[in-house]
Write a protein that holds these residues in place. Sequence first.
Motif, short mmCIF file in Angstrom:
data_model
loop_
_atom_site.label_atom_id
_atom_site.label_comp_id
_atom_site.label_asym_id
_atom_site.label_seq_id
_atom_site.Cartn_x
_atom_site.Cartn_y
_atom_site.Cartn_z
N GLN A 1 -13.42 4.42 10.19
CA GLN A 1 -12.98 4.31 8.81
C GLN A 1 -11.48 4.02 8.80
O GLN A 1 -10.70 4.69 9.46
CB GLN A 1 -13.28 5.62 8.09
CG GLN A 1 -13.02 5.56 6.62
CD GLN A 1 -13.43 6.87 5.95
OE1 GLN A 1 -13.60 7.90 6.59
NE2 GLN A 1 -13.58 6.81 4.66
N SER A 2 -11.08 3.01 8.06
CA SER A 2 -9.67 2.64 8.03
C SER A 2 -8.89 3.57 7.11
O SER A 2 -9.40 4.07 6.12
CB SER A 2 -9.52 1.19 7.56
OG SER A 2 -9.94 1.08 6.23
N GLU A 3 -7.64 3.78 7.49
CA GLU A 3 -6.78 4.66 6.71
C GLU A 3 -6.24 3.90 5.51
O GLU A 3 -5.88 2.73 5.61
CB GLU A 3 -5.61 5.13 7.58
CG GLU A 3 -4.70 6.06 6.83
CD GLU A 3 -3.53 6.47 7.68
OE1 GLU A 3 -2.46 6.67 7.11
OE2 GLU A 3 -3.68 6.55 8.90
N GLU A 4 -6.20 4.59 4.37
CA GLU A 4 -5.67 3.97 3.17
C GLU A 4 -4.16 3.90 3.28
O GLU A 4 -3.51 4.87 3.64
CB GLU A 4 -6.10 4.77 1.94
CG GLU A 4 -7.61 4.72 1.76
CD GLU A 4 -8.07 5.57 0.61
OE1 GLU A 4 -7.24 6.10 -0.14
OE2 GLU A 4 -9.29 5.69 0.47
N ARG A 5 -3.61 2.75 2.98
CA ARG A 5 -2.18 2.51 3.17
C ARG A 5 -1.51 2.27 1.83
O ARG A 5 -0.82 1.27 1.65
CB ARG A 5 -1.97 1.34 4.11
CG ARG A 5 -2.68 1.54 5.42
CD ARG A 5 -1.98 1.13 6.67
NE ARG A 5 -0.62 0.77 6.59
CZ ARG A 5 0.39 1.57 7.00
NH1 ARG A 5 0.15 2.76 7.45
NH2 ARG A 5 1.62 1.15 6.93
N TYR A 6 -1.71 3.16 0.90
CA TYR A 6 -1.07 3.02 -0.40
C TYR A 6 -0.73 4.39 -0.96
O TYR A 6 -1.25 5.41 -0.51
CB TYR A 6 -1.97 2.26 -1.38
CG TYR A 6 -3.27 2.96 -1.67
CD1 TYR A 6 -3.37 3.92 -2.67
CD2 TYR A 6 -4.42 2.67 -0.94
CE1 TYR A 6 -4.56 4.57 -2.92
CE2 TYR A 6 -5.61 3.31 -1.19
CZ TYR A 6 -5.67 4.26 -2.19
OH TYR A 6 -6.85 4.90 -2.43
N VAL A 7 0.15 4.37 -1.93
CA VAL A 7 0.51 5.58 -2.66
C VAL A 7 -0.16 5.48 -4.02
O VAL A 7 -0.03 4.46 -4.71
CB VAL A 7 2.04 5.69 -2.83
CG1 VAL A 7 2.40 6.91 -3.66
CG2 VAL A 7 2.73 5.73 -1.47
N ARG A 8 -0.87 6.51 -4.38
CA ARG A 8 -1.56 6.54 -5.68
C ARG A 8 -0.82 7.53 -6.58
O ARG A 8 -0.56 8.67 -6.17
CB ARG A 8 -2.99 7.00 -5.45
CG ARG A 8 -3.86 6.96 -6.65
CD ARG A 8 -5.30 7.24 -6.25
NE ARG A 8 -6.00 7.71 -7.41
CZ ARG A 8 -7.00 8.56 -7.39
NH1 ARG A 8 -7.44 9.04 -6.24
NH2 ARG A 8 -7.58 8.93 -8.49
N PHE A 9 -0.46 7.11 -7.77
CA PHE A 9 0.22 7.98 -8.72
C PHE A 9 -0.80 8.54 -9.70
O PHE A 9 -1.63 7.81 -10.24
CB PHE A 9 1.34 7.24 -9.45
CG PHE A 9 2.49 6.94 -8.55
CD1 PHE A 9 3.52 7.85 -8.39
CD2 PHE A 9 2.53 5.77 -7.82
CE1 PHE A 9 4.56 7.60 -7.53
CE2 PHE A 9 3.58 5.49 -6.95
CZ PHE A 9 4.60 6.41 -6.81
#
Length: 164
Positions: A1-9
């Motif tokens: 499973q790939s790691e999520e590379r974003y910031v969620r506000f």
Amino acid sequence: QSEERYVRFLDAAEVDLVDVSSGQRAKSLVFVVEEWGMCPVLIVLASHHRVDRDRLASYLSIAPESLKLADPLYAEYITGCKMGLVPPFGHRTPLRTLIDTRLMQEAYVYAGAAHPDLRMQLSPKLLAEVTRADIRDVIRRPPSSSVPHSVPQATDSGPYRSPP
């Protein structure tokens, strides 16, 4: 499973509705090193933990008495945010950052986002990458003498009593 590379506000109230453990709630503390000319250092750790100043000073190779929690006005000047809202990155001044090792064990962390109604969600790995942080064990542990040697046992007759 790939790691999520974003910031969620997220809305802060939304985070409060989600099952978020205290280990996932990150706080960002600004310390200053007096012997380095009041140089700021940012420590990111789980919200329920406290920084062990002796351990942190040892890692930084400074005298423990030289390490102080930043004054609220100085912290705001350096980060651009009021204390309690300081995000782990995106400050007015780039900061040397340390992240406690326990925070790295979480899939996601939730941190301040410079506004009382916002939180950010991101992986600790991405947080470490973005901040170029050192990962160190910086939390204070309770003294071993504060742990009870015996645990009170419940009885059918009512109140708790110590085991024989």
